[in-house]
Motif scaffolding. Structure first.
Motif: not given
Length: 237
Positions: A30-46
């Motif tokens: 709990d509290g682990s996180y990562l950043l990835r590219i949004c597959t539905n919007n090239e100008n966004s991250y998730v």
């Protein structure tokens, strides 16, 4: 000064939603996180974050200058993370609050052998169970032969590695395990050349040593590699 997303150690450029969920559920806390590219919007991250044994996904838009997370605006991802290290995220409909605590690193020496993993993939208000073979999920199962504790006979058991537990069953189809080995307190996993069995290895626990052997040297090494990797993740080795 703006930080480059590519330089963030917890940015995973090639992960999709389901792979991120499997990584965080199997290896994170709990509290682990990562950043990835949004597959539905090239100008966004998730931002994918584990909270209450589930994974929540938060979209972050980028307009070329600022990162927008809901109503909040940040110049860099470092500012965003620092903010949510102190201000909890709301975990979707569950209402669970969680802080960003443990960045999941991009460069992790994970074993090369993986088995099918079943994960819970949330899709809006509905949910479904998906099976797949991602390339970066450490899980393994298979038959090993184990020596008994009191009676030193050998019995073949079905072993399953799940998160930080190694479970063994009488057969593959059994629902209840005969035993559970807690890898969080495991001391070491090493080859054994003294027990008199080919392809043997030992799992050294504080309360006993488990002696098991595989069907081949390759299979033995795969088990040792993935179990030792678990110990490294737990800070034991």
């Amino acid at each position: 000064m703006e930080d480059r997303v590519e330089d963030l150690g917890w940015f995973h450029s090639n992960l999709d939603r389901h792979q991120a969920e499997a990584l965080l559920l199997h290896n994170g806390q709990d509290g682990s996180y990562l950043l990835r590219i949004c597959t539905n919007n090239e100008n966004s991250y998730v931002l994918s974050c584990r909270c209450a044994n589930s994974v929540k996904h938060f979209q972050i838009s980028y307009d070329g200058k600022y990162y927008r997370f809901g109503m909040a605006i940040f110049e860099t991802f470092s500012e965003l993370v620092k903010h949510f290290e102190n201000q909890p995220l709301l975990g979707g409909e569950s209402g669970v609050l969680t802080l960003l605590k443990y960045p999941y690193p991009r460069r992790v020496n994970e074993p090369s052998s993986y088995e099918t993993v079943v994960i819970h993939a949330e899709t809006g208000y509905n949910s479904s169970i998906k099976k797949f073979r991602p390339q970066s999920i450490n899980s393994k199962e298979g038959y090993l032969t184990k020596q008994g504790l009191k009676i030193k006979s050998w019995r073949t058991r079905w072993f399953v590695l799940f998160r930080n537990e190694l479970l063994y069953y009488k057969t593959k189809n059994e629902k209840q395990p005969l035993g559970i080995i807690n890898l969080k307190i495991c001391l070491s996993v090493t080859k054994d050349e003294e027990i008199g069995k080919n392809y043997a290895f030992r799992i050294h626990m504080p309360y006993r040593v488990y002696y098991v052997y595989a069907v081949s040297d390759i299979e033995r090494q795969e088990w040792i590699d993935i179990l030792c990797w678990k110990l490294i993740q737990n800070g034991i080795e």
